[in-house]
Design a protein around this motif. Sequence first.
Motif, PDB file in Angstrom:
ATOM      1  N   ASN A  37       0.859  -1.183   0.000  1.00 50.12           N
ATOM      2  CA  ASN A  37       0.000   0.000   0.000  1.00 50.12           C
ATOM      3  C   ASN A  37       0.896   1.234   0.000  1.00 50.12           C
ATOM      4  O   ASN A  37       1.858   1.314   0.762  1.00 50.12           O
ATOM      5  CB  ASN A  37      -0.917   0.019   1.220  1.00 50.12           C
ATOM      6  CG  ASN A  37      -1.964  -1.087   1.172  1.00 50.12           C
ATOM      7  OD1 ASN A  37      -2.514  -1.380   0.111  1.00 50.12           O
ATOM      8  ND2 ASN A  37      -2.230  -1.709   2.302  1.00 50.12           N
ATOM      9  N   VAL A  38       0.562   2.180  -0.857  1.00 50.47           N
ATOM     10  CA  VAL A  38       1.402   3.367  -1.031  1.00 50.47           C
ATOM     11  C   VAL A  38       0.585   4.631  -0.796  1.00 50.47           C
ATOM     12  O   VAL A  38      -0.551   4.751  -1.256  1.00 50.47           O
ATOM     13  CB  VAL A  38       2.005   3.420  -2.455  1.00 50.47           C
ATOM     14  CG1 VAL A  38       2.922   4.624  -2.610  1.00 50.47           C
ATOM     15  CG2 VAL A  38       2.763   2.136  -2.752  1.00 50.47           C
ATOM     16  N   ILE A  92       4.978   3.775   2.767  1.00 49.37           N
ATOM     17  CA  ILE A  92       4.877   2.488   2.069  1.00 49.37           C
ATOM     18  C   ILE A  92       4.694   1.374   3.085  1.00 49.37           C
ATOM     19  O   ILE A  92       5.513   1.219   3.994  1.00 49.37           O
ATOM     20  CB  ILE A  92       6.140   2.226   1.222  1.00 49.37           C
ATOM     21  CG1 ILE A  92       6.391   3.397   0.266  1.00 49.37           C
ATOM     22  CG2 ILE A  92       6.013   0.921   0.444  1.00 49.37           C
ATOM     23  CD1 ILE A  92       7.752   3.343  -0.408  1.00 49.37           C
ATOM     24  N   GLN A 141       2.460  11.264  -6.831  1.00 48.48           N
ATOM     25  CA  GLN A 141       1.814  10.026  -6.375  1.00 48.48           C
ATOM     26  C   GLN A 141       1.861   8.949  -7.455  1.00 48.48           C
ATOM     27  O   GLN A 141       2.171   7.783  -7.180  1.00 48.48           O
ATOM     28  CB  GLN A 141       0.363  10.310  -5.979  1.00 48.48           C
ATOM     29  CG  GLN A 141      -0.399   9.104  -5.440  1.00 48.48           C
ATOM     30  CD  GLN A 141       0.055   8.707  -4.047  1.00 48.48           C
ATOM     31  OE1 GLN A 141       0.307   9.571  -3.207  1.00 48.48           O
ATOM     32  NE2 GLN A 141       0.157   7.420  -3.788  1.00 48.48           N
ATOM     33  N   SER A 142       1.567   9.336  -8.697  1.00 48.25           N
ATOM     34  CA  SER A 142       1.549   8.340  -9.768  1.00 48.25           C
ATOM     35  C   SER A 142       2.957   7.824 -10.076  1.00 48.25           C
ATOM     36  O   SER A 142       3.140   6.638 -10.371  1.00 48.25           O
ATOM     37  CB  SER A 142       0.919   8.932 -11.032  1.00 48.25           C
ATOM     38  OG  SER A 142       1.665  10.048 -11.502  1.00 48.25           O
ATOM     39  N   GLN A 155       3.811   5.366  -7.346  1.00 44.99           N
ATOM     40  CA  GLN A 155       3.087   4.107  -7.547  1.00 44.99           C
ATOM     41  C   GLN A 155       3.703   3.305  -8.689  1.00 44.99           C
ATOM     42  O   GLN A 155       3.818   2.086  -8.617  1.00 44.99           O
ATOM     43  CB  GLN A 155       1.617   4.389  -7.840  1.00 44.99           C
ATOM     44  CG  GLN A 155       0.751   3.141  -7.929  1.00 44.99           C
ATOM     45  CD  GLN A 155       0.637   2.430  -6.599  1.00 44.99           C
ATOM     46  OE1 GLN A 155       0.209   3.019  -5.605  1.00 44.99           O
ATOM     47  NE2 GLN A 155       1.016   1.154  -6.562  1.00 44.99           N
ATOM     48  N   ARG A 156       4.126   3.992  -9.730  1.00 41.79           N
ATOM     49  CA  ARG A 156       4.747   3.311 -10.864  1.00 41.79           C
ATOM     50  C   ARG A 156       6.058   2.648 -10.446  1.00 41.79           C
ATOM     51  O   ARG A 156       6.361   1.527 -10.860  1.00 41.79           O
ATOM     52  CB  ARG A 156       5.018   4.297 -12.002  1.00 41.79           C
ATOM     53  CG  ARG A 156       5.549   3.643 -13.275  1.00 41.79           C
ATOM     54  CD  ARG A 156       5.835   4.692 -14.337  1.00 41.79           C
ATOM     55  NE  ARG A 156       4.665   5.507 -14.614  1.00 41.79           N
ATOM     56  CZ  ARG A 156       4.676   6.589 -15.390  1.00 41.79           C
ATOM     57  NH1 ARG A 156       5.814   6.971 -15.967  1.00 41.79           N
ATOM     58  NH2 ARG A 156       3.577   7.270 -15.597  1.00 41.79           N
ATOM     59  N   ASP A 188       5.095  -0.504  -8.552  1.00 44.08           N
ATOM     60  CA  ASP A 188       4.542  -1.555  -9.400  1.00 44.08           C
ATOM     61  C   ASP A 188       5.590  -2.174 -10.328  1.00 44.08           C
ATOM     62  O   ASP A 188       5.629  -3.392 -10.504  1.00 44.08           O
ATOM     63  CB  ASP A 188       3.383  -1.011 -10.239  1.00 44.08           C
ATOM     64  CG  ASP A 188       2.188  -0.606  -9.393  1.00 44.08           C
ATOM     65  OD1 ASP A 188       2.094  -1.073  -8.238  1.00 44.08           O
ATOM     66  OD2 ASP A 188       1.352   0.183  -9.880  1.00 44.08           O
TER      67      ASP A 188
END
Length: 236
Positions: free
Chosen positions: A88-89, A108, A178-179, A182-183, A186
Amino acid sequence: MKRLLALVLWVWALAASAAPRTDFQARCEDTIGETLSVLTGTQNGFRIDNTVGYRGLTAMKGRATNGRARPGQVVLGLTRTESRVSINVGGRLLTDPASGYECIAPHIEIKLTYPPIVVFISREFRPGSCAYEEVLAHEMRHLNTYLDYLPRAESRVRQALERRFEDKPLYARIGQAQSLLQREIDRGWMPYIKSEMAKVEALQAAIDSPQEYARLGKVCGGEVQSLIRPVRKSKT
């Protein structure tokens, strides 16, 4: 010429590191709070199952290895589990409209989990018999390898996270921090962590050496061999 270039780059890097912080950097680093990585490894115990025969265990082993069970292999015991990774981020954001940038202090949470491990012993063996205890002892080696490996993987991942984030905020264009974080999780961290968890399978394979199988075939006055001999004859 190369020496001069290297010296120029070194002086430039030294000057950049000594440059004063901007007001926005000061706000981010001093008020946004520390980055936080929470990493937990969870084991959920194990149980012993004596309800599956060796034919079922042999088929089960083949499915677990995508049908690549060794020709003629008879599986009398099997230890099964699967590692699970959840991430979870989040994180607190600060924006600076004047510069068009924002910063984020990543938060994180990573969980490494083994569901309850199942230790199968072929139902053809009577619990308490010599052969049963030998096969059980072999499977306990597999079980303990899983249990011992989890904290080792947890430690390696924790150190890698600390090196990467170092309690400093990350910067990006407004609306992208944020993106981008998340990248990175992932595409970088999730594959890395899964790879670390999968390394235990090499340790498990080493336990199932030809020498170990040969030893098990001779223990208890040939009790194990007497079980698998009819299977081998039927395949000849």
